[in-house]
Design a protein around this motif. Structure first.
Motif, PDB file in Angstrom:
ATOM      1  N   SER A  28     -31.425   2.736   6.643  1.00 46.16           N
ATOM      2  CA  SER A  28     -32.485   1.870   6.149  1.00 46.16           C
ATOM      3  C   SER A  28     -32.631   0.664   7.067  1.00 46.16           C
ATOM      4  CB  SER A  28     -32.158   1.407   4.737  1.00 46.16           C
ATOM      5  OG  SER A  28     -30.976   0.652   4.748  1.00 46.16           O
ATOM      6  N   PHE A  29     -33.824   0.123   7.061  1.00 45.00           N
ATOM      7  CA  PHE A  29     -34.031  -1.089   7.823  1.00 45.00           C
ATOM      8  C   PHE A  29     -33.108  -2.151   7.256  1.00 45.00           C
ATOM      9  CE2 PHE A  29     -37.982   1.228   8.412  1.00 45.00           C
ATOM     10  CZ  PHE A  29     -38.101   1.167   9.785  1.00 45.00           C
ATOM     11  N   ALA A  30     -32.712  -3.076   8.100  1.00 47.96           N
ATOM     12  CA  ALA A  30     -31.779  -4.106   7.676  1.00 47.96           C
ATOM     13  C   ALA A  30     -32.303  -4.805   6.425  1.00 47.96           C
ATOM     14  CB  ALA A  30     -31.565  -5.115   8.793  1.00 47.96           C
ATOM     15  N   GLU A  31     -31.489  -4.802   5.412  1.00 42.40           N
ATOM     16  CA  GLU A  31     -31.851  -5.472   4.168  1.00 42.40           C
ATOM     17  C   GLU A  31     -31.255  -6.867   4.201  1.00 42.40           C
ATOM     18  OE1 GLU A  31     -30.648  -5.309  -0.499  1.00 42.40           O
ATOM     19  OE2 GLU A  31     -30.661  -3.430   0.595  1.00 42.40           O
ATOM     20  N   TYR A  32     -32.139  -7.857   4.142  1.00 41.34           N
ATOM     21  CA  TYR A  32     -31.684  -9.232   4.139  1.00 41.34           C
ATOM     22  C   TYR A  32     -31.901  -9.839   2.764  1.00 41.34           C
ATOM     23  CZ  TYR A  32     -31.233  -8.924   9.147  1.00 41.34           C
ATOM     24  OH  TYR A  32     -30.839  -8.557  10.407  1.00 41.34           O
ATOM     25  N   ILE A  33     -30.948 -10.620   2.366  1.00 41.41           N
ATOM     26  CA  ILE A  33     -31.021 -11.330   1.094  1.00 41.41           C
ATOM     27  C   ILE A  33     -31.267 -12.789   1.442  1.00 41.41           C
ATOM     28  CG2 ILE A  33     -29.718 -11.989  -0.973  1.00 41.41           C
ATOM     29  CD1 ILE A  33     -28.200  -9.225  -0.453  1.00 41.41           C
ATOM     30  N   GLY A 101     -16.172  -3.732  12.884  1.00 35.11           N
ATOM     31  CA  GLY A 101     -15.894  -4.971  13.598  1.00 35.11           C
ATOM     32  C   GLY A 101     -17.102  -5.538  14.319  1.00 35.11           C
ATOM     33  N   VAL A 102     -18.152  -4.757  14.484  1.00 31.89           N
ATOM     34  CA  VAL A 102     -19.372  -5.263  15.103  1.00 31.89           C
ATOM     35  C   VAL A 102     -20.088  -6.226  14.156  1.00 31.89           C
ATOM     36  CG1 VAL A 102     -21.662  -4.597  15.963  1.00 31.89           C
ATOM     37  CG2 VAL A 102     -19.654  -3.244  16.580  1.00 31.89           C
ATOM     38  N   VAL A 103     -19.987  -5.989  12.849  1.00 32.18           N
ATOM     39  CA  VAL A 103     -20.683  -6.831  11.866  1.00 32.18           C
ATOM     40  C   VAL A 103     -19.747  -7.742  11.091  1.00 32.18           C
ATOM     41  CG1 VAL A 103     -22.650  -5.280  11.624  1.00 32.18           C
ATOM     42  CG2 VAL A 103     -20.648  -4.978  10.143  1.00 32.18           C
ATOM     43  N   LEU A 104     -18.464  -7.625  11.344  1.00 31.73           N
ATOM     44  CA  LEU A 104     -17.485  -8.506  10.710  1.00 31.73           C
ATOM     45  C   LEU A 104     -16.985  -9.493  11.741  1.00 31.73           C
ATOM     46  CD1 LEU A 104     -15.436  -5.932   8.616  1.00 31.73           C
ATOM     47  CD2 LEU A 104     -17.106  -7.590   7.771  1.00 31.73           C
ATOM     48  N   PRO A 105     -16.579 -10.682  11.358  1.00 34.04           N
ATOM     49  CA  PRO A 105     -16.541 -11.228  10.016  1.00 34.04           C
ATOM     50  C   PRO A 105     -17.955 -11.406   9.445  1.00 34.04           C
ATOM     51  CG  PRO A 105     -15.682 -12.816  11.626  1.00 34.04           C
ATOM     52  CD  PRO A 105     -16.078 -11.594  12.362  1.00 34.04           C
ATOM     53  N   LEU A 106     -17.973 -11.750   8.168  1.00 36.85           N
ATOM     54  CA  LEU A 106     -19.242 -11.964   7.482  1.00 36.85           C
ATOM     55  C   LEU A 106     -19.980 -13.134   8.116  1.00 36.85           C
ATOM     56  CD1 LEU A 106     -17.998 -11.580   3.805  1.00 36.85           C
ATOM     57  CD2 LEU A 106     -19.164  -9.868   5.209  1.00 36.85           C
ATOM     58  N   ARG A 107     -21.285 -13.137   7.967  1.00 36.95           N
ATOM     59  CA  ARG A 107     -22.085 -14.220   8.538  1.00 36.95           C
ATOM     60  C   ARG A 107     -23.292 -14.508   7.660  1.00 36.95           C
ATOM     61  NH1 ARG A 107     -22.043 -11.296  13.941  1.00 36.95           N
ATOM     62  NH2 ARG A 107     -20.088 -10.728  13.057  1.00 36.95           N
ATOM     63  N   THR A 117     -35.146 -24.791   3.025  1.00 37.39           N
ATOM     64  CA  THR A 117     -33.846 -24.335   3.499  1.00 37.39           C
ATOM     65  C   THR A 117     -33.488 -23.037   2.788  1.00 37.39           C
ATOM     66  OG1 THR A 117     -33.159 -26.613   3.916  1.00 37.39           O
ATOM     67  CG2 THR A 117     -31.410 -24.962   3.777  1.00 37.39           C
ATOM     68  N   MET A 118     -33.098 -22.044   3.585  1.00 31.47           N
ATOM     69  CA  MET A 118     -32.759 -20.726   3.053  1.00 31.47           C
ATOM     70  C   MET A 118     -31.394 -20.298   3.581  1.00 31.47           C
ATOM     71  SD  MET A 118     -35.466 -19.944   1.269  1.00 31.47           S
ATOM     72  CE  MET A 118     -35.361 -18.204   0.964  1.00 31.47           C
ATOM     73  N   LEU A 119     -30.643 -19.612   2.728  1.00 31.15           N
ATOM     74  CA  LEU A 119     -29.425 -18.919   3.144  1.00 31.15           C
ATOM     75  C   LEU A 119     -29.827 -17.452   3.298  1.00 31.15           C
ATOM     76  CD1 LEU A 119     -27.791 -20.871   0.458  1.00 31.15           C
ATOM     77  CD2 LEU A 119     -26.401 -20.546   2.481  1.00 31.15           C
ATOM     78  N   ILE A 120     -29.544 -16.869   4.449  1.00 36.05           N
ATOM     79  CA  ILE A 120     -29.990 -15.507   4.741  1.00 36.05           C
ATOM     80  C   ILE A 120     -28.793 -14.692   5.209  1.00 36.05           C
ATOM     81  CG2 ILE A 120     -31.566 -14.094   6.126  1.00 36.05           C
ATOM     82  CD1 ILE A 120     -33.138 -16.815   6.590  1.00 36.05           C
ATOM     83  N   TYR A 121     -28.611 -13.528   4.568  1.00 32.43           N
ATOM     84  CA  TYR A 121     -27.528 -12.647   4.987  1.00 32.43           C
ATOM     85  C   TYR A 121     -27.907 -11.207   4.749  1.00 32.43           C
ATOM     86  CZ  TYR A 121     -26.190 -12.692   0.006  1.00 32.43           C
ATOM     87  OH  TYR A 121     -26.178 -12.597  -1.369  1.00 32.43           O
ATOM     88  N   GLN A 122     -27.227 -10.339   5.449  1.00 34.05           N
ATOM     89  CA  GLN A 122     -27.471  -8.908   5.340  1.00 34.05           C
ATOM     90  C   GLN A 122     -26.635  -8.344   4.200  1.00 34.05           C
ATOM     91  OE1 GLN A 122     -26.453  -6.776   8.925  1.00 34.05           O
ATOM     92  NE2 GLN A 122     -28.282  -5.517   8.764  1.00 34.05           N
ATOM     93  N   SER A 123     -27.207  -7.430   3.432  1.00 37.06           N
ATOM     94  CA  SER A 123     -26.440  -6.795   2.361  1.00 37.06           C
ATOM     95  C   SER A 123     -25.289  -6.000   2.973  1.00 37.06           C
ATOM     96  CB  SER A 123     -27.337  -5.870   1.534  1.00 37.06           C
ATOM     97  OG  SER A 123     -27.672  -4.716   2.288  1.00 37.06           O
ATOM     98  N   VAL A 124     -24.233  -5.819   2.211  1.00 29.94           N
ATOM     99  CA  VAL A 124     -23.069  -5.062   2.680  1.00 29.94           C
ATOM    100  C   VAL A 124     -23.476  -3.621   2.981  1.00 29.94           C
ATOM    101  CG1 VAL A 124     -20.778  -4.216   2.024  1.00 29.94           C
ATOM    102  CG2 VAL A 124     -21.408  -6.597   1.578  1.00 29.94           C
ATOM    103  N   ASP A 125     -24.315  -3.028   2.147  1.00 28.61           N
ATOM    104  CA  ASP A 125     -24.785  -1.663   2.408  1.00 28.61           C
ATOM    105  C   ASP A 125     -25.486  -1.579   3.762  1.00 28.61           C
ATOM    106  OD1 ASP A 125     -23.808  -0.625   0.021  1.00 28.61           O
ATOM    107  OD2 ASP A 125     -25.721  -0.816  -1.029  1.00 28.61           O
ATOM    108  N   ALA A 126     -26.350  -2.540   4.049  1.00 27.56           N
ATOM    109  CA  ALA A 126     -27.072  -2.535   5.324  1.00 27.56           C
ATOM    110  C   ALA A 126     -26.124  -2.808   6.491  1.00 27.56           C
ATOM    111  CB  ALA A 126     -28.194  -3.563   5.299  1.00 27.56           C
ATOM    112  N   MET A 127     -25.161  -3.734   6.304  1.00 31.28           N
ATOM    113  CA  MET A 127     -24.212  -4.054   7.374  1.00 31.28           C
ATOM    114  C   MET A 127     -23.467  -2.812   7.843  1.00 31.28           C
ATOM    115  SD  MET A 127     -22.314  -7.688   6.430  1.00 31.28           S
ATOM    116  CE  MET A 127     -20.930  -6.787   5.843  1.00 31.28           C
ATOM    117  N   PHE A 128     -23.059  -1.988   6.899  1.00 32.69           N
ATOM    118  CA  PHE A 128     -22.229  -0.832   7.225  1.00 32.69           C
ATOM    119  C   PHE A 128     -23.020   0.476   7.295  1.00 32.69           C
ATOM    120  CE2 PHE A 128     -18.801  -3.491   5.058  1.00 32.69           C
ATOM    121  CZ  PHE A 128     -18.300  -3.964   6.255  1.00 32.69           C
ATOM    122  N   ALA A 129     -24.348   0.399   7.340  1.00 35.96           N
ATOM    123  CA  ALA A 129     -25.193   1.598   7.298  1.00 35.96           C
ATOM    124  C   ALA A 129     -24.890   2.581   8.428  1.00 35.96           C
ATOM    125  CB  ALA A 129     -26.667   1.213   7.315  1.00 35.96           C
ATOM    126  N   ASP A 130     -24.547   2.092   9.589  1.00 30.04           N
ATOM    127  CA  ASP A 130     -24.308   2.974  10.735  1.00 30.04           C
ATOM    128  C   ASP A 130     -22.822   3.257  10.963  1.00 30.04           C
ATOM    129  OD1 ASP A 130     -27.010   3.220  11.337  1.00 30.04           O
ATOM    130  OD2 ASP A 130     -27.004   1.441  12.599  1.00 30.04           O
TER     131      ASP A 130
END
Length: 157
Positions: A28-33, A101-107, A117-130
């Motif tokens: 899936s396309f990167a899901e951002y929260i 390790g490419v997407v960790l640590p969290l960001r 002002t917004m806090l933006i992060y990728q969902s864990v499902d999207a982070m590990f999709a590949d």
């Protein structure tokens, strides 16, 4: 006189089917929260960093993208990336697939979006999709909970 209907021919139907299959099989396309926050980017980034440390995470870095842009005579709205993590959660993910390790640590990116002002992060499902990381595993659920809890804490004054 023959009457034609507006139905795609066989070639077009096959092409449409192939395109649909590619999209269904692709990650899936990167899901951002995005979480709205009160305060400046710097204030919210400070609160996020403090919340992460209070929760027992290590803050590894804070990247000020706007300052980086200014250093090369370019402009960006305020945007600060806070990188943090806990080896108790990240290590099991990397044990399942070192590519985690490419997407960790969290960001989490704290950014000014059109004056908000917004806090933006990728969902864990999207982070590990590949990767071969099991996003139903307990550590992945804890990562999701941590991201939700820490960004909620940072969003409030």
């Amino acid at each position: 006189m023959t009457h034609s209907t507006a139905r795609p021919n066989r070639w077009a139907r096959n092409l449409l089917g192939a395109v649909a299959l590619v999209f269904a099989a692709s990650p899936s396309f990167a899901e951002y929260i995005e979480v709205p926050a009160t305060g400046s980017v710097a204030e919210v980034a400070d609160r996020l960093e403090a919340a992460a440390q209070k929760a027992g995470a290590t803050v590894f870095a804070r990247v000020d993208h706007a300052s980086g842009a200014a250093a090369v005579d370019m402009e960006l709205p305020d945007a600060t990336l806070v990188i943090f993590g806990n080896p108790m959660l990240g290590t099991p993910a990397m044990q399942q697939d070192v590519r985690a390790g490419v997407v960790l640590p969290l960001r989490v990116l704290v950014a000014d979006e059109d004056g908000k002002t917004m806090l933006i992060y990728q969902s864990v499902d999207a982070m590990f999709a590949d990767t071969d990381v099991d996003t139903d595993a307990e550590f992945a659920k804890k990562m999701t909970g941590a991201l939700d809890k820490l960004t909620a804490a940072a969003a409030k004054e």
